[in-house]
Scaffold this motif. Sequence first.
Motif, PDB file in Angstrom:
ATOM      1  N   ALA A  95      45.216  29.659  25.396  1.00  0.00           N
ATOM      2  CA  ALA A  95      44.107  29.447  26.336  1.00  0.00           C
ATOM      3  C   ALA A  95      42.816  29.104  25.603  1.00  0.00           C
ATOM      4  O   ALA A  95      42.086  28.188  26.007  1.00  0.00           O
ATOM      5  N   LEU A  96      42.531  29.810  24.517  1.00  0.00           N
ATOM      6  CA  LEU A  96      41.307  29.539  23.761  1.00  0.00           C
ATOM      7  C   LEU A  96      41.382  28.176  23.076  1.00  0.00           C
ATOM      8  O   LEU A  96      40.351  27.528  22.856  1.00  0.00           O
ATOM      9  N   GLY A  97      42.586  27.745  22.742  1.00  0.00           N
ATOM     10  CA  GLY A  97      42.753  26.411  22.179  1.00  0.00           C
ATOM     11  C   GLY A  97      42.379  25.334  23.184  1.00  0.00           C
ATOM     12  O   GLY A  97      41.764  24.314  22.829  1.00  0.00           O
ATOM     13  N   GLN A  98      42.751  25.549  24.457  1.00  0.00           N
ATOM     14  CA  GLN A  98      42.360  24.597  25.500  1.00  0.00           C
ATOM     15  C   GLN A  98      40.848  24.580  25.681  1.00  0.00           C
ATOM     16  O   GLN A  98      40.245  23.515  25.867  1.00  0.00           O
ATOM     17  N   GLU A 314      33.121  34.801  29.570  1.00  0.00           N
ATOM     18  CA  GLU A 314      31.936  35.054  28.737  1.00  0.00           C
ATOM     19  C   GLU A 314      31.387  33.760  28.151  1.00  0.00           C
ATOM     20  O   GLU A 314      30.168  33.538  28.128  1.00  0.00           O
ATOM     21  N   ARG A 315      32.289  32.871  27.669  1.00  0.00           N
ATOM     22  CA  ARG A 315      31.819  31.609  27.096  1.00  0.00           C
ATOM     23  C   ARG A 315      31.170  30.740  28.184  1.00  0.00           C
ATOM     24  O   ARG A 315      30.181  30.053  27.923  1.00  0.00           O
ATOM     25  N   ASN A 414      34.018  31.116  20.030  1.00  0.00           N
ATOM     26  CA  ASN A 414      35.357  30.746  20.496  1.00  0.00           C
ATOM     27  C   ASN A 414      36.258  30.388  19.328  1.00  0.00           C
ATOM     28  O   ASN A 414      37.435  30.763  19.306  1.00  0.00           O
ATOM     29  N   GLY A 415      35.707  29.668  18.346  1.00  0.00           N
ATOM     30  CA  GLY A 415      36.506  29.266  17.190  1.00  0.00           C
ATOM     31  C   GLY A 415      37.001  30.450  16.382  1.00  0.00           C
ATOM     32  O   GLY A 415      38.157  30.482  15.948  1.00  0.00           O
ATOM     33  N   ILE A 416      36.120  31.436  16.185  1.00  0.00           N
ATOM     34  CA  ILE A 416      36.511  32.633  15.429  1.00  0.00           C
ATOM     35  C   ILE A 416      37.607  33.394  16.170  1.00  0.00           C
ATOM     36  O   ILE A 416      38.593  33.839  15.566  1.00  0.00           O
ATOM     37  N   SER A 417      37.429  33.547  17.489  1.00  0.00           N
ATOM     38  CA  SER A 417      38.426  34.267  18.284  1.00  0.00           C
ATOM     39  C   SER A 417      39.754  33.522  18.278  1.00  0.00           C
ATOM     40  O   SER A 417      40.820  34.137  18.167  1.00  0.00           O
ATOM     41  N   LYS A 418      39.696  32.187  18.379  1.00  0.00           N
ATOM     42  CA  LYS A 418      40.922  31.380  18.347  1.00  0.00           C
ATOM     43  C   LYS A 418      41.606  31.499  16.989  1.00  0.00           C
ATOM     44  O   LYS A 418      42.839  31.666  16.908  1.00  0.00           O
ATOM     45  N   LEU A 419      40.828  31.422  15.905  1.00  0.00           N
ATOM     46  CA  LEU A 419      41.400  31.523  14.563  1.00  0.00           C
ATOM     47  C   LEU A 419      42.043  32.886  14.346  1.00  0.00           C
ATOM     48  O   LEU A 419      43.139  32.994  13.774  1.00  0.00           O
ATOM     49  N   LYS A 420      41.362  33.937  14.813  1.00  0.00           N
ATOM     50  CA  LYS A 420      41.916  35.286  14.683  1.00  0.00           C
ATOM     51  C   LYS A 420      43.233  35.408  15.444  1.00  0.00           C
ATOM     52  O   LYS A 420      44.209  35.992  14.945  1.00  0.00           O
ATOM     53  N   ALA A 421      43.257  34.837  16.644  1.00  0.00           N
ATOM     54  CA  ALA A 421      44.486  34.885  17.444  1.00  0.00           C
ATOM     55  C   ALA A 421      45.608  34.110  16.761  1.00  0.00           C
ATOM     56  O   ALA A 421      46.748  34.576  16.704  1.00  0.00           O
ATOM     57  N   ASP A 422      45.284  32.929  16.221  1.00  0.00           N
ATOM     58  CA  ASP A 422      46.292  32.119  15.520  1.00  0.00           C
ATOM     59  C   ASP A 422      46.871  32.869  14.324  1.00  0.00           C
ATOM     60  O   ASP A 422      48.094  32.888  14.111  1.00  0.00           O
ATOM     61  N   ASN A 423      45.981  33.455  13.528  1.00  0.00           N
ATOM     62  CA  ASN A 423      46.434  34.187  12.337  1.00  0.00           C
ATOM     63  C   ASN A 423      47.276  35.394  12.711  1.00  0.00           C
ATOM     64  O   ASN A 423      48.272  35.709  12.043  1.00  0.00           O
TER      65      ASN A 423
END
Length: 484
Positions: A95-98, A314-315, A414-423
């Motif tokens: 979802a965050l990637g979208q 939030e975003r 958003n990028g940090i949250s997405k990166l954390k989720a990916d990792n």
Amino acid sequence: MSGLFGTLNVATSGLNTSQIALQTSGHNISNTTTDGYSRQRTNLQTTNPYTITGVGQVGTGVKVKDITRVVDDFVRQQTREANSMSKFYEEKADALGQLEDYFGEPSDSALLKQMNTIYDAWSKLSSNPELGTSKTLVVENSSTFTTTLNEMATNIEQLKSDVDTSVANSVYNLNQRIAELETLNQKIADNSLTAGTSNDLLDQRDRLLKDISSMADISTTFDKYGRVSELKVGDTKILDTDHRIPMSVVMSSVNGSTQIAVEGDRTKVVTIQSGDVNGGPLVVYNAETGKYDQITVSKGQIGGQLAASQEIKERYQEFNQFVEKMATKMNETYGDNGNNGPFFDLGNDPENIAKNLKVNAELQADPSKLMAGMGTNPNAGDGRLAKNVALSFSAKDEQGMTYAEHYNDIITKNGISKLKADNTVKAQQTVLDQLENQDASISGVNINEEVSNVIRFSQAFQANARVLQTVSEMLDTLINRTGA
């Protein structure tokens, strides 16, 4: 029983147990590629011997004690937990990637580039305040900018709506799986009372629990029959051996009323008083109080969707605030010294300014009315107002940030949250793969081992058959070839 008939019984018991053991090995081999199948083992034990005085105890053969699954319940529990965490971050990352795609930074057509284009247009207008082309560029570039803002806001809002719809669908599927588990519980109990351990049904139970764990964080307890005697989602019990409590989804709350998709089915929406709902967005009906009580899901597919929905919300709010501050500041700067009308029309919905922002309709209709100088009647060649508007793009607000820095902050979060989720997805997938491999090494069918068992038990069967043949020949000699 002693004598030849006793030996006959011993050989018969050996034939029967060898046949059952062969059938079990055959069952294992036939299910080598069956998903979720746990190999089974035939456990044998000697039958009770009898005693001959002066000789001692004499064996009476063998019997099947039971047929058990070869499983490690702890490993399977750990697998369910890892599966739940993996699905949580997988859904969140998706979802965050979208959302990241909608922001589209960096790009030549994205928002930051358009902000630079508007800045350049105002700067050029300040140098050529009487030039109609410069005014048209400011208005047209600003209109393109607001259109991009409107589309982004609409896309983000639609993304949240899609994620919320996915939550309802996932809850519906979860309720269906738990209903299947309830039915399976009854089958396991019925079978255990009549036929003993239900190995294949227990495999179905474990497969169902793994599916359910992919949707939500669950905890389970089992009774002596192998039924799920209690299943909790979060801290809320939704299944025991007597009851199942379906989960529902809060869709919206407006003017004191709340709409609930009963059991996650969006075709079964009921409207109740908001006071009859304790929290949300996931609830279970409390028959004692007549209210819907909140249920918390923090893992699995549903947990990931809820977390993503909250972050998207939030975003969106931050994005809306960024647009409001920028448009308001530009209006204030443009409106200095009595200029007529605002540059931007913010609309009538404070919570959706980004979706409704437009360039003043009068300026769109006639860009020549755009003011570039100070005062109500600026002198020819006065471009100070346009310069002030251009400078507002690099001016820092009370938080010490420019327009671009505010927008970058939203993208960065958003990028940090997405990166954390990916990792975390990668890390959890590694853990899950290790646990599944460990489970397969314990419960999976080993063809070499099963073929070895087939040979071993077939030889035992043949040996017992030879004993039977020998006893038969001895009985024939005793009965037909002895005596007068």
